[in-house]
Write a protein that holds these residues in place. Structure first.
Motif, PDB file in Angstrom:
ATOM      1  N   ALA A  32       0.822  -1.210   0.000  1.00 32.90           N
ATOM      2  CA  ALA A  32       0.000   0.000   0.000  1.00 32.90           C
ATOM      3  C   ALA A  32       0.850   1.252   0.000  1.00 32.90           C
ATOM      4  O   ALA A  32       0.550   2.216  -0.700  1.00 32.90           O
ATOM      5  N   SER A  33       1.927   1.248   0.759  1.00 31.85           N
ATOM      6  CA  SER A  33       2.715   2.474   0.890  1.00 31.85           C
ATOM      7  C   SER A  33       3.392   2.882  -0.407  1.00 31.85           C
ATOM      8  O   SER A  33       3.656   4.053  -0.629  1.00 31.85           O
ATOM      9  N   LEU A  75      -0.278   3.018   5.512  1.00 33.27           N
ATOM     10  CA  LEU A  75      -1.348   3.750   4.848  1.00 33.27           C
ATOM     11  C   LEU A  75      -1.065   5.252   4.802  1.00 33.27           C
ATOM     12  O   LEU A  75      -1.781   5.990   4.136  1.00 33.27           O
ATOM     13  N   LEU A  93      -2.896   5.139   1.555  1.00 35.27           N
ATOM     14  CA  LEU A  93      -4.347   5.253   1.550  1.00 35.27           C
ATOM     15  C   LEU A  93      -4.836   5.897   0.251  1.00 35.27           C
ATOM     16  O   LEU A  93      -5.855   5.491  -0.301  1.00 35.27           O
ATOM     17  N   THR A 121      -6.221  -1.283  10.577  1.00 35.79           N
ATOM     18  CA  THR A 121      -6.166  -0.890   9.173  1.00 35.79           C
ATOM     19  C   THR A 121      -7.240  -1.615   8.375  1.00 35.79           C
ATOM     20  O   THR A 121      -7.664  -1.132   7.333  1.00 35.79           O
ATOM     21  N   LEU A 125      -9.596   0.150   5.509  1.00 40.28           N
ATOM     22  CA  LEU A 125      -9.718  -0.314   4.132  1.00 40.28           C
ATOM     23  C   LEU A 125     -11.135  -0.785   3.816  1.00 40.28           C
ATOM     24  O   LEU A 125     -11.595  -0.664   2.683  1.00 40.28           O
TER      25      LEU A 125
END
Length: 159
Positions: A32-33, A75, A93, A121, A125
């Motif tokens: 995700a990052s 995120l 995110l 998290t 999500l």
């Protein structure tokens, strides 16, 4: 996600053998990052979120499979599409929100029991992607959502 690797591998194998998909792309890892979607758990052979969005139309269905459990910083860290820290990069995110906004229909299949989705998290999500348990029933609900849109985007399918 390691405890679920064999289950997810069987799911991908079954999906690949199915004949009713016009096109099927699978990745085994996402970060995700960095906005990276990778072909292997070693984070190789992948593509970025912007590249995927450019290659795939809105009408395609997006199915994410994973426990959605990560460190909160994943995120919120600023990284570019190649995983390098960058003041101009996007937060994880934001990458997820771009995916959700691009695809008309999406679903997240989560192997963790729904009772654990509350304060983590996962719950963040689940506000972006309709989330379904990775069970036979959950798969049925996800398919129903993807084909008929029964669960509004941004709601958790099951808690």
């Amino acid at each position: 996600m390691d405890p679920y690797a064999a289950l997810v591998s069987r799911l991908f194998s079954a999906a690949s053998r199915a004949t009713h998909f016009k096109e099927l792309r699978t990745t085994t890892s996402t970060t995700a990052s960095t906005g990276g979607l990778y072909a292997t758990p070693q984070l190789t052979g992948g593509t970025s979120v912007p590249e995927l969005i450019a290659q795939v139309g809105k009408h395609h269905k997006l199915v994410l499979v994973g426990d959605a459990s990560m460190a909160p910083y994943e995120l919120s860290i600023r990284a570019d599409a190649h995983g390098r820290y960058s003041p101009e990069g996007l937060e994880g995110l934001v990458w997820m929100m771009q995916l959700a906004q691009h695809f008309e229909r999406s679903a997240w299949l989560n192997p963790e029991p729904p009772r654990t989705w509350g304060n983590s998290t996962i719950s963040t999500l689940a506000r972006i992607f309709p989330m379904f348990p990775l069970t036979v029933e959950g798969l049925g609900e996800a398919v129903g959502h993807l084909t008929r849109g029964r669960t509004p985007r941004g709601t958790t399918a099951r808690r």
